[in-house]
Write a protein that holds these residues in place. Structure first.
Motif, mmCIF file in Angstrom:
data_model
loop_
_atom_site.group_PDB
_atom_site.id
_atom_site.type_symbol
_atom_site.label_atom_id
_atom_site.label_comp_id
_atom_site.label_asym_id
_atom_site.label_seq_id
_atom_site.Cartn_x
_atom_site.Cartn_y
_atom_site.Cartn_z
ATOM 1 N N LYS A 36 24.620 -5.376 -86.378
ATOM 2 C CA LYS A 36 23.839 -5.274 -85.140
ATOM 3 C C LYS A 36 22.869 -4.096 -85.190
ATOM 4 N N ALA A 37 22.204 -3.944 -86.324
ATOM 5 C CA ALA A 37 21.255 -2.839 -86.506
ATOM 6 C C ALA A 37 20.216 -3.237 -87.535
ATOM 7 N N PRO A 38 18.939 -2.904 -87.316
ATOM 8 C CA PRO A 38 17.930 -3.133 -88.351
ATOM 9 C C PRO A 38 18.179 -2.213 -89.535
ATOM 10 N N ASP A 39 17.524 -2.498 -90.645
ATOM 11 C CA ASP A 39 17.752 -1.716 -91.865
ATOM 12 C C ASP A 39 17.550 -0.222 -91.649
ATOM 13 N N ALA A 40 16.536 0.141 -90.865
ATOM 14 C CA ALA A 40 16.212 1.558 -90.676
ATOM 15 C C ALA A 40 17.294 2.312 -89.919
ATOM 16 N N ARG A 41 18.145 1.605 -89.189
ATOM 17 C CA ARG A 41 19.174 2.270 -88.399
ATOM 18 C C ARG A 41 20.558 2.213 -89.051
#
Length: 273
Positions: A36-41
């Motif tokens: 539940k997070a994009p790659d950057a996070r």
């Protein structure tokens, strides 16, 4: 070697739970789902500080998978399940680690059923089955592991009648799972514990954890080369009872370097603090 899978249900919101479990359980390889997070996070720094290298395939708000390896970086071999160029959901990631391929997957839920989400789930399972056959043809050690969102048998659910019309338990979904396994994969938990009731997921609703109203959704499918090395397996059930826990518990297997005979035994559980 300990290989584990853990649907974290939001890696940043439940990072303290994940880090505590990593410290206590010390798995060598970990497959994570539902980041539940994009790659950057992705919390790369915190994971590295815990002693793990990582690769990840994130997505904003939903889905997302990652593979962690203690003391080194996994070598990525595939990102995304083949068979549909238009599928942009982050549900499959694969790495080469210690001479074997580890495929981390988060299979679609499929609800509400019937409907387009169930159609997507069945199609995704068909694509997985086709790709899994290709992996077997490579004649190398392979593990397919993660949250399959499939209840394989009545023994894997606290109340089968309650789930008959759910996409986790529909006959066509179970048939597709058994067709996949029937290619030559071993369901690690059922190979070791054929007659025991085992759960890996407890819903947040209706006091499911307190009532032990669980489901077995998280599975290890092993190629024949890995099956020969299977020693034991377990569910870290106590983690489900921690504060701000995921609705899944970590599940793990232990592998021996030399071939060992597969033995049936009672389910191993690790007691946490």
């Amino acid at each position: 070697m300990k290989v584990a899978t853990f649907n974290v249900n939001g890696i940043n919101g439940r990072l303290p739970v994940l880090l505590r479990w990593l410290e206590e359980a010390q798995p060598d390889i970990v497959c994570l789902q539902e980041l539940k997070a994009p790659d950057a996070r992705f919390p790369k720094k915190e994971i590295e500080n815990a002693g793990y290298g990582a690769i990840w395939h994130g997505q904003k708000a939903w889905n997302g998978v990652a593979i962690l390896c203690r003391g080194r970086e996994p070598i990525e071999t595939r990102r995304g399940l083949p068979g549909d160029l238009g599928d942009d959901q982050s549900r499959y990631l694969e790495a080469a680690i210690d001479g074997m391929l580890v495929g981390c997957l988060y299979l679609p839920n499929g609800n509400p059923a019937p409907g387009p989400k169930l159609t997507y789930k069945i199609r995704w399972l068909e694509r997985l089955t086709g790709y899994a056959s290709e992996l077997l043809d490579l004649d190398v050690p392979v593990i397919l592991v993660g949250d399959f969102n499939v209840i394989p048998t009545d023994l894997d659910v606290y109340n089968p009648a309650r789930w008959r019309k759910d996409a986790l338990f529909l006959p066509e979904v179970r048939d597709a799972f058994h067709a996949l396994a029937g290619q030559g994969w071993t369901d690690a938990m059922r190979a070791l514990y054929p007659d025991e009731r085992i759960y890996t997921f407890w819903d947040y609703l209706r006091n499911a954890w307190g009532r032990d109203a669980g489901l077995r959704l998280d599975h290890f499918l092993l190629s024949s080369q890995i099956t020969k090395r299977l020693v034991t397996a377990g569910v870290d059930r106590d983690v489900r009872g921690w504060e701000k826990a995921s609705d899944h518990a970590p599940v793990w297997i232990e592998l021996s370097a030399p071939a060992v005979p597969l033995r049936r035994q009672r389910l191993s559980t690790r007691k946490g603090s």
